[in-house]
Enzyme design. Structure first.
Site, short mmCIF file in Angstrom:
data_model
loop_
_atom_site.label_atom_id
_atom_site.label_comp_id
_atom_site.label_asym_id
_atom_site.label_seq_id
_atom_site.Cartn_x
_atom_site.Cartn_y
_atom_site.Cartn_z
N TYR A 54 35.73 29.50 4.57
CA TYR A 54 35.11 29.40 3.25
C TYR A 54 36.01 29.99 2.18
O TYR A 54 36.40 31.16 2.23
CB TYR A 54 33.75 30.09 3.22
CG TYR A 54 32.67 29.37 4.01
CD1 TYR A 54 32.83 28.05 4.44
CD2 TYR A 54 31.47 30.00 4.32
CE1 TYR A 54 31.84 27.39 5.15
CE2 TYR A 54 30.46 29.35 5.02
CZ TYR A 54 30.65 28.05 5.44
OH TYR A 54 29.66 27.40 6.14
N ALA A 226 19.10 20.92 -1.12
CA ALA A 226 19.46 19.53 -1.49
C ALA A 226 20.30 19.47 -2.76
O ALA A 226 20.11 18.58 -3.61
CB ALA A 226 18.19 18.69 -1.65
N GLY A 228 20.19 20.93 -5.35
CA GLY A 228 19.46 21.11 -6.60
C GLY A 228 18.94 19.85 -7.24
O GLY A 228 18.38 19.90 -8.35
#
Length: 318
Positions: A54, A226, A228
């Site tokens: 990440y 999802a 947003g």
């Protein structure tokens, strides 16, 4: 919900640390991480999800700085990280590596960045076709014997893949992290589209939910909000189903006296498999808005749960 499955919200740290470039993180990124972590703790979240890749490791690094600057925080939370994906190495954009040497190397690197002696859970990020289950088991066994890893999970694996791995492990697989949301519903559609032509539209490995429930493997749902699109984000060209679902989520948030985020998470958590949603927003307000999800999961009626599903799919279920 099967006995032993933990129903909770997990904070996903992929958004922390700045860009995905090699550019070092700055003070502002540490401050952003600190605000997000504090909001998550305020929301009752205790499990924080990482991966070695990440932001090219910067997500773990900024989190480690937050831990170092906040005495006692490590004792109040649990850390989870992943290994198995390698980016931009040896002329490949992406490849997988669950060799013994790679697992040990990557976990030690994560611990250094996180400034922690151990992680509570290690997830194998994606299936590696070249991985030898015995070799994986040896690496995991070594890390556990050294006190660097306390529990093992997987990510993006089917029931059959977990079974093969579990045969060689001396520790149970405790989690499987999959993309699951009201938008990404293959996990759910596969349950009802048996013997139906629409099943060809979904590639989710049938039986995986049932295997995890039966074997006390917690299903961790990434992408649970999802992106947003149902709670205020503005996609370039929303479908009629997405627009209708956003309206319904807002309506139900008013009905239940809560946030749209809590409606989406509560919808997932109401499923009897004991789904633990992973939220990845860095917005402290949206993080805190998720805190009511467990109450919503209990209060949401069967009819409203189905209304959300049918509206999101844009057609009736069979």
């Amino acid at each position: 919900m099967a006995a032993g499955l933990m129903q909770e919200i997990i904070y996903g740290c992929m958004g922390l640390g700045g860009s995905w470039s090699d550019e070092p993180h700055g003070v502002d990124h540490v401050e952003q991480a600190d605000a997000a972590v504090q909001a998550a703790v305020d929301a009752g979240i205790t499990l924080f999800d990482h991966a070695d890749i990440y932001r090219n490791g910067k997500s773990e690094s900024v989190f480690g700085e937050v831990l170092a600057a906040t005495p006692g925080l490590r004792d109040r939370i649990r850390l989870q990280t992943k290994c198995g994906i390698r980016l931009s190495e040896r002329g490949l954009q992406t490849h997988y590596d669950l060799s013994r040497e790679a697992i040990l190397e990557r976990v030690n690197g994560s611990l250094e960045r996180l400034r922690s002696d151990y992680v509570d859970v290690l997830l194998l990020h994606r299936p590696d076709p070249l991985a030898d289950p015995a070799e994986v088991a040896a690496a995991v066994g070594q890390l556990m014997s050294e006190g660097k890893v306390r529990q093992l999970g997987v990510s993006n694996m089917s029931a059959a893949q977990i079974e093969v791995l579990q045969d060689r492990l001396e520790t149970p697989v405790v989690a499987n992290q999959l993309e699951m949301s009201l938008l990404k519903r293959a996990w759910l559609e596969s349950q009802v589209l048996v013997n139906h032509p629409e099943h060809l539209d979904y590639s989710f490995p049938h039986g995986t939910l049932e295997y995890c429930t039966r074997n006390n493997v917690t299903l961790q749902a990434y992408g649970s909000l999802a992106r947003g699109i149902y709670t205020g984000a503005e996609p370039e060209s929303p479908t009629s189903a997405e627009a209708a679902t956003a309206e319904l989520v807002a309506e139900l948030a008013g009905t239940y006296g809560t946030s749209g985020e809590a409606i989406l998470l509560g919808w997932l958590m109401k499923h009897p498999a004991g789904i633990a949603p992973v939220i990845g927003t860095v917005n402290p307000d949206r993080i805190r808005a998720s805190a009511d999800a467990a109450r919503v999961a209990h209060a949401l009626t069967r009819a409203d749960w189905y209304r959300l599903w049918v509206t999101a799919r844009g057609s009736n279920i069979p």
